[in-house]
Write a protein that holds these residues in place. Structure first.
Motif, PDB file in Angstrom:
ATOM      1  N   PRO A  30       0.846  -1.222  -0.087  1.00  0.00           N
ATOM      2  CA  PRO A  30       0.061  -0.145   0.170  1.00  0.00           C
ATOM      3  C   PRO A  30       0.718   1.192   0.175  1.00  0.00           C
ATOM      4  CG  PRO A  30      -0.428  -1.237   2.181  1.00  0.00           C
ATOM      5  CD  PRO A  30       0.553  -2.340   1.103  1.00  0.00           C
ATOM      6  N   ALA A  31       1.898   1.271   0.725  1.00  0.00           N
ATOM      7  CA  ALA A  31       2.811   2.562   0.587  1.00  0.00           C
ATOM      8  C   ALA A  31       3.296   3.078  -0.684  1.00  0.00           C
ATOM      9  CB  ALA A  31       3.817   2.434   1.524  1.00  0.00           C
ATOM     10  N   ARG A  32       3.913   1.593  -1.347  1.00  0.00           N
ATOM     11  CA  ARG A  32       4.329   1.896  -2.789  1.00  0.00           C
ATOM     12  C   ARG A  32       3.267   2.347  -3.731  1.00  0.00           C
ATOM     13  NH1 ARG A  32       7.508  -2.700  -6.369  1.00  0.00           N
ATOM     14  NH2 ARG A  32       8.059  -1.447  -8.200  1.00  0.00           N
ATOM     15  N   ALA A  33       1.950   1.941  -3.644  1.00  0.00           N
ATOM     16  CA  ALA A  33       0.957   2.542  -4.427  1.00  0.00           C
ATOM     17  C   ALA A  33       0.468   3.868  -3.843  1.00  0.00           C
ATOM     18  CB  ALA A  33      -0.443   1.616  -4.137  1.00  0.00           C
ATOM     19  N   HIS A  34       0.734   4.198  -2.718  1.00  0.00           N
ATOM     20  CA  HIS A  34       0.372   5.522  -2.254  1.00  0.00           C
ATOM     21  C   HIS A  34       1.533   6.493  -3.075  1.00  0.00           C
ATOM     22  CE1 HIS A  34      -0.662   8.463   0.882  1.00  0.00           C
ATOM     23  NE2 HIS A  34       0.282   9.010   0.580  1.00  0.00           N
ATOM     24  N   GLY A  35       2.604   6.002  -3.022  1.00  0.00           N
ATOM     25  CA  GLY A  35       3.853   6.813  -3.764  1.00  0.00           C
ATOM     26  C   GLY A  35       3.359   6.967  -5.360  1.00  0.00           C
ATOM     27  N   ALA A  36       2.805   5.942  -5.756  1.00  0.00           N
ATOM     28  CA  ALA A  36       2.727   6.029  -7.224  1.00  0.00           C
ATOM     29  C   ALA A  36       1.475   6.857  -7.566  1.00  0.00           C
ATOM     30  CB  ALA A  36       2.175   4.496  -7.677  1.00  0.00           C
ATOM     31  N   VAL A  40       2.612  10.087  -9.889  1.00  0.00           N
ATOM     32  CA  VAL A  40       2.093   9.748 -11.438  1.00  0.00           C
ATOM     33  C   VAL A  40       0.714   9.711 -11.286  1.00  0.00           C
ATOM     34  CG1 VAL A  40       2.591   8.339 -13.662  1.00  0.00           C
ATOM     35  CG2 VAL A  40       4.473   8.499 -11.790  1.00  0.00           C
ATOM     36  N   VAL A  41       0.246   8.338 -11.097  1.00  0.00           N
ATOM     37  CA  VAL A  41      -1.166   7.877 -11.380  1.00  0.00           C
ATOM     38  C   VAL A  41      -1.651   6.689 -10.799  1.00  0.00           C
ATOM     39  CG1 VAL A  41      -1.115   7.272 -13.861  1.00  0.00           C
ATOM     40  CG2 VAL A  41      -3.388   8.312 -12.974  1.00  0.00           C
ATOM     41  N   GLY A  42      -2.502   6.475 -10.290  1.00  0.00           N
ATOM     42  CA  GLY A  42      -3.088   5.003  -9.826  1.00  0.00           C
ATOM     43  C   GLY A  42      -4.614   5.053 -10.198  1.00  0.00           C
ATOM     44  N   LYS A 145      -0.555  12.905 -12.808  1.00  0.00           N
ATOM     45  CA  LYS A 145      -0.687  12.545 -14.558  1.00  0.00           C
ATOM     46  C   LYS A 145      -2.055  12.074 -14.857  1.00  0.00           C
ATOM     47  CE  LYS A 145       3.642  13.561 -15.445  1.00  0.00           C
ATOM     48  NZ  LYS A 145       3.968  14.730 -16.190  1.00  0.00           N
ATOM     49  N   ALA A 146      -3.161  12.283 -14.095  1.00  0.00           N
ATOM     50  CA  ALA A 146      -4.580  11.647 -14.201  1.00  0.00           C
ATOM     51  C   ALA A 146      -4.772  12.222 -15.547  1.00  0.00           C
ATOM     52  CB  ALA A 146      -5.409  12.024 -12.883  1.00  0.00           C
ATOM     53  N   THR A 147      -5.044  13.501 -15.737  1.00  0.00           N
ATOM     54  CA  THR A 147      -5.462  14.235 -16.943  1.00  0.00           C
ATOM     55  C   THR A 147      -4.680  13.449 -18.252  1.00  0.00           C
ATOM     56  OG1 THR A 147      -6.110  16.168 -15.716  1.00  0.00           O
ATOM     57  CG2 THR A 147      -5.765  16.196 -18.450  1.00  0.00           C
ATOM     58  N   ALA A 225      -0.901   2.480 -11.655  1.00  0.00           N
ATOM     59  CA  ALA A 225      -0.811   1.688 -10.502  1.00  0.00           C
ATOM     60  C   ALA A 225      -2.268   1.304  -9.897  1.00  0.00           C
ATOM     61  CB  ALA A 225       0.171   2.120  -9.479  1.00  0.00           C
ATOM     62  N   PRO A 226      -2.467   0.038  -9.602  1.00  0.00           N
ATOM     63  CA  PRO A 226      -3.750  -0.105  -8.999  1.00  0.00           C
ATOM     64  C   PRO A 226      -3.597  -0.103  -7.408  1.00  0.00           C
ATOM     65  CG  PRO A 226      -2.736  -2.367  -9.255  1.00  0.00           C
ATOM     66  CD  PRO A 226      -1.819  -1.013  -9.926  1.00  0.00           C
ATOM     67  N   PHE A 227      -4.595   0.672  -6.871  1.00  0.00           N
ATOM     68  CA  PHE A 227      -4.408   0.858  -5.290  1.00  0.00           C
ATOM     69  C   PHE A 227      -5.694   0.672  -4.630  1.00  0.00           C
ATOM     70  CE2 PHE A 227      -5.817   5.089  -6.890  1.00  0.00           C
ATOM     71  CZ  PHE A 227      -6.640   5.680  -5.874  1.00  0.00           C
ATOM     72  N   GLY A 228      -5.647   0.265  -3.366  1.00  0.00           N
ATOM     73  CA  GLY A 228      -7.313  -0.320  -2.494  1.00  0.00           C
ATOM     74  C   GLY A 228      -7.462   0.785  -1.635  1.00  0.00           C
ATOM     75  N   ARG A 229      -8.539   0.035  -0.777  1.00  0.00           N
ATOM     76  CA  ARG A 229      -8.914   1.059   0.477  1.00  0.00           C
ATOM     77  C   ARG A 229      -8.148   1.688   1.199  1.00  0.00           C
ATOM     78  NH1 ARG A 229     -13.688   3.583  -0.776  1.00  0.00           N
ATOM     79  NH2 ARG A 229     -14.670   3.973   1.202  1.00  0.00           N
TER      80      ARG A 229
END
Length: 378
Positions: A30-36, A40-42, A145-147, A225-229
């Motif tokens: 989860p911390a790595r996903a948070h950083g992504a 960048v974008v998740g 980078k979401a847009t 990157a996929p991320f969860g709750r």
């Protein structure tokens, strides 16, 4: 249940239950996903309950019961609340005008009760109210980078500009609606909505729309990157975003500083008299503040000023960005003012039976590429 369980399992999802719906808690890091997401974008699955309101009186009916003005134009939305007679928040929701129907996105597990209650209150109005939670898949796309991500995969339309506005287009041959969110993670944000039907591709293979859209958001164009709750909760807390389950439910909007959800000038709605009276008085009894405790407290932990209990923690995490504990707390209104004026506002929170020092922090805890519309304002 998630609309794309097999794909989530393949990505290493660990599961949790939110409002009776099974969704990914995280994907192992989860911390790595948070950083992504911050860098960048998740992409994350949003477990909304969905209510559809149709009929000639749909806008007037919903507008009469919620705290904000329901937009009359197709392609526009608003964030609104349902209040009880004492002004307490019973439900928060996003209301989108989709032409011949209104789409209401509500917290997980709340759609059926809301639809049933509203159907019982329909008399002469020409409205039909139905639950459609299983008919739609919704994916959140968040990050600086979401847009760019949306632009790289959306066909037939450009990314919407204004918060809570939306456009219609296609991704992977699937019809989608793309909503510009109100930036709850503190980053540029979009929600991509599709039906849970299936699409047959050029080779004759049938795949679920949700699978196609999720795969496109992860792997086509700019990778995401996929991320969860768990990551959702850390991102939103860093962004200073109060959530329904932890900060909003049962409190009046004045206490949580939720000014973007209430039109104080609109006509009467349930709870309006109370929130207007508190607004005119100038301050509520409590306010929502950010805290920097030395250790992570549990939700509900008492907040002390000296020997006096002045509030409670609503949510706390170890912030991946700040690398220290952060928390939301509902405290007596004068606590933050006392700190601002250099007064005696030394605070502590209860952690494991001990009182741990805490300081009031300005919100948001982390500045991102956008500002959450829910950051408390007083």
């Amino acid at each position: 249940m998630t609309v794309i369980e097999d794909q989530q399992d393949d990505l290493g999802a660990e599961w949790t239950d939110v409002g009776g719906r099974k969704i990914p808690a995280d994907y192992g890091r989860p911390a790595r996903a948070h950083g992504a997401v911050r860098q960048v974008v998740g992409v994350t699955e949003m477990p909304y309950g969905v209510v559809v309101v149709t009929g000639e009186d749909r806008v007037d009916y919903v507008d009469n019961v919620v705290s904000n003005d329901v937009p009359e134009a197709d392609g526009e939305g608003c964030y609104a609340l349902l209040l009880d007679p004492q002004g307490g928040i019973e439900l928060d929701m996003y209301v989108y005008n989709a032409g011949e129907q209104l789409l209401l996105f509500v917290p997980p597990g709340e759609a059926a009760d809301l639809a049933s209650e509203w159907r019982d209150k329909v008399f002469l109005q020409n409205v039909e109210i139905s639950v459609a939670s299983d008919d739609f898949a919704v994916f959140g796309v968040h990050g600086p980078k979401a847009t760019e991500k949306i632009a790289s995969v959306l066909n037939g339309a450009s990314a919407p500009d204004g918060h809570l506005s939306f456009v219609r287009g296609r991704m992977a041959e699937v019809g989608v609606t793309v909503i510009r969110t109100d930036a709850l993670t503190g980053e540029e944000g979009y929600e991509v909505v599709c039906t849970t039907d299936a699409t047959v591709n050029e080779t004759g293979m049938e795949r679920q729309n949700g699978e196609l859209v999720f795969d496109t958001l992860l792997n086509q164009g700019l990778n995401a990157a996929p991320f969860g709750r768990r990551t959702w909760e850390s991102l939103t807390l860093e962004a200073g975003t109060p959530l329904f389950e932890t900060e909003l439910a049962g409190r009046i909007p004045n206490v949580v500083g939720l000014r973007n959800a209430v039109d104080f000038d609109k006509g009467c709605f349930v709870g309006q008299e109370v929130v207007s009276r508190v607004e005119n008085r100038g301050q509520p009894s409590q306010r929502l503040v950010g805290l920097l405790p030395e250790e992570v407290p549990d939700s509900g932990a008492a907040v002390f000023r000296g020997d006096e209990s002045v509030g409670e923690v609503t949510r706390a995490v170890e912030s991946p960005d700040r690398e220290e504990p952060i928390a939301f707390a509902a405290v007596d209104f004068d606590v933050e003012a006392s700190a601002d004026e250099g007064g005696d506002a030394e605070l502590a929170v209860r952690v494991g039976g001990e009182e741990v020092p805490a300081e009031i922090a300005s919100l948001p805890f982390v500045e991102g590429s956008d500002r959450s519309a829910r950051v408390p304002e007083y």
